[in-house]
Design a protein around this motif. Sequence first.
Motif, PDB file in Angstrom:
ATOM      1  N   GLY A  87       0.857  -1.184   0.000  1.00  0.00           N
ATOM      2  CA  GLY A  87       0.000   0.000   0.000  1.00  0.00           C
ATOM      3  C   GLY A  87       0.895   1.235   0.000  1.00  0.00           C
ATOM      4  O   GLY A  87       2.022   1.207  -0.500  1.00  0.00           O
ATOM      5  N   ALA A  88       0.389   2.288   0.618  1.00  0.00           N
ATOM      6  CA  ALA A  88       1.152   3.538   0.662  1.00  0.00           C
ATOM      7  C   ALA A  88       2.318   3.418   1.647  1.00  0.00           C
ATOM      8  O   ALA A  88       2.366   2.493   2.456  1.00  0.00           O
ATOM      9  N   SER A  89       3.263   4.358   1.522  1.00  0.00           N
ATOM     10  CA  SER A  89       4.290   4.495   2.563  1.00  0.00           C
ATOM     11  C   SER A  89       3.934   5.709   3.389  1.00  0.00           C
ATOM     12  O   SER A  89       3.540   6.741   2.828  1.00  0.00           O
ATOM     13  N   VAL A  90       4.095   5.588   4.689  1.00  0.00           N
ATOM     14  CA  VAL A  90       3.925   6.778   5.516  1.00  0.00           C
ATOM     15  C   VAL A  90       5.168   6.914   6.382  1.00  0.00           C
ATOM     16  O   VAL A  90       5.559   5.961   7.063  1.00  0.00           O
ATOM     17  N   TRP A 100       2.737  11.058   3.382  1.00  0.00           N
ATOM     18  CA  TRP A 100       2.221   9.860   2.706  1.00  0.00           C
ATOM     19  C   TRP A 100       2.719   9.824   1.270  1.00  0.00           C
ATOM     20  O   TRP A 100       2.774  10.838   0.600  1.00  0.00           O
ATOM     21  N   ASP A 102       1.674   7.439  -2.039  1.00  0.00           N
ATOM     22  CA  ASP A 102       0.867   6.330  -2.521  1.00  0.00           C
ATOM     23  C   ASP A 102       1.611   5.606  -3.636  1.00  0.00           C
ATOM     24  O   ASP A 102       1.897   6.200  -4.674  1.00  0.00           O
ATOM     25  N   LEU A 104       0.711   3.723  -5.808  1.00  0.00           N
ATOM     26  CA  LEU A 104       0.015   3.666  -7.104  1.00  0.00           C
ATOM     27  C   LEU A 104       0.519   4.767  -8.034  1.00  0.00           C
ATOM     28  O   LEU A 104       0.377   4.693  -9.240  1.00  0.00           O
ATOM     29  N   ARG A 105       1.105   5.816  -7.419  1.00  0.00           N
ATOM     30  CA  ARG A 105       1.641   6.910  -8.248  1.00  0.00           C
ATOM     31  C   ARG A 105       3.019   6.578  -8.805  1.00  0.00           C
ATOM     32  O   ARG A 105       3.572   7.317  -9.604  1.00  0.00           O
ATOM     33  N   PRO A 110       3.270  -0.397  -7.196  1.00  0.00           N
ATOM     34  CA  PRO A 110       3.519  -0.221  -5.760  1.00  0.00           C
ATOM     35  C   PRO A 110       4.547  -1.192  -5.172  1.00  0.00           C
ATOM     36  O   PRO A 110       5.092  -0.945  -4.110  1.00  0.00           O
ATOM     37  N   ASP A 205      -4.004  -3.266   7.318  1.00  0.00           N
ATOM     38  CA  ASP A 205      -3.043  -2.225   6.938  1.00  0.00           C
ATOM     39  C   ASP A 205      -1.993  -2.781   5.971  1.00  0.00           C
ATOM     40  O   ASP A 205      -1.380  -3.806   6.239  1.00  0.00           O
ATOM     41  N   CYS A 207       0.359  -0.551   4.626  1.00  0.00           N
ATOM     42  CA  CYS A 207       1.344   0.534   4.519  1.00  0.00           C
ATOM     43  C   CYS A 207       2.709   0.104   5.032  1.00  0.00           C
ATOM     44  O   CYS A 207       2.817  -0.754   5.904  1.00  0.00           O
TER      45      CYS A 207
END
Length: 384
Positions: A87-90, A100, A102, A104-105, A110, A205, A207
């Motif tokens: 998922g995203a990195s935070v 954050w 994402d 996907l960008r 990912p 989760d 991330c």
Amino acid sequence: MITGARPRLANHWDVIVFGAGPAGSALAHNLAAHHRVLLLERNLAVNPQSLPEGWRIGESLPGAAAVLLRQQGLLDRFLADGHTLRGASVSVWEGGNPVWFDGLRDPNGPGWHLDRVRFDAMLRNAARDEGVVFSAVGGGVRLLRAGAQWQVNDDRGGRQYTASVVVDATGRSAACCRALGLRRRAQDRLVCVHALLAPKVHDQDRCTRICADVDGWWYSVRVPSGQRVLAYHLDAKDPALRGLRNAQALLLQARHLPVLASVLPDRVASGTAQVRPAGSVFLDIADGGPRSGFYAVGDAVLAFDPLSSQGLFHALASAQSAAAAIADELEGDRRAGQRYFAQMRDVQARYREQLAVTYARPAHYGGRPFWAQRRREGDWMTVA
Ligand SMILES: Cc1cc2nc3c(=O)[nH]c(=O)nc-3n(C[C@H](O)[C@H](O)[C@H](O)COP(=O)(O)OP(=O)(O)OC[C@H]3O[C@@H](n4cnc5c(N)ncnc54)[C@H](O)[C@@H]3O)c2cc1C
């Protein structure tokens, strides 16, 4: 086709690879269609086809690795193994606020949270299926250059081999480089203390959570089994390390950090945390590379700080580059090794620059020895 004009002696190999981690297995797999490859590994499972038990830290694979896996004919096998999409990195790194990103960008996608044991086993099995011969090896192996070929003496196992090319893929231990007296340099004595936490009910989760702390930094991800990895990176000389070998103590300390606290379960999966060296180490590559017929790949040529999440990508990339160079060298190209090591030297230089910039960012901790030491790009010590 099998190359090499030498007589086919039973124990003569085109290539002998030491170490069946991701780099060694990928390299052997890349070469095996056209060359006789022997893979010598210290820890060979009794039944090599069966999946080894347990888990191994080092589980984030960037999306760009898919390109390499496809080029190496491994992508379908990899995708069938049930790794989870990241998922995203935070990260809480430069200041107190979470940032954050994402995945996907990312144009490469990912990436994945790996079942690391399964990933390593997939690469070994792919090499075996391609015809690579595996053999267990203990300590005390001697490596000698005899004319235009290598002689490998396994005194304890009572075996002797010869090979045109030898590859060090023994990871951070860089056993062959050390045996040949090649110099390596380390930035610091960073260690990672890590524990596997029990699954938390309803935890979905995906991330990657990263957080700078006063004297080190943390990360946590949920792996495909549903369990969660919690890892803290600090200096090996930090007196706090002793107490943190207890996984429950590690978990308690992480609870002070909001970006982690929200996802941490109450229980650890096992009482003891593991400690592993995690600092950056690189092979000091002289002009022209170490020696003809000798290569080093993966962590043996450059071991990354886990902060970069680049170790596995580099294992696959260096294996692919080295395999191409070795094939050229076996066809008579005498400069192939030099080109490979020049490429690795560029990778090392770019990495070191980037590492110093990344460690300089948590400016609010800049006065602390842990952070101050790691922002100095030029200060690398020789290691044995
Ligand atoms: C704490 C930590 C977290 C990490 N997290 C990530 C991450 O999230 N993402 C990522 O991409 N990378 C990560 N890494 C890095 C990644 O695990 C390594 O880059 C990767 O394992 C390197 O692969 P390798 O094949 O070069 O070495 P290894 O995986 O270390 O394999 C070396 C092999 O050689 C064998 N061997 C050793 N000595 C000998 C000998 N003398 N003779 C024969 N065989 C020998 C070993 O048994 C092993 O099988 C992390 C590393 C650490 C320490």
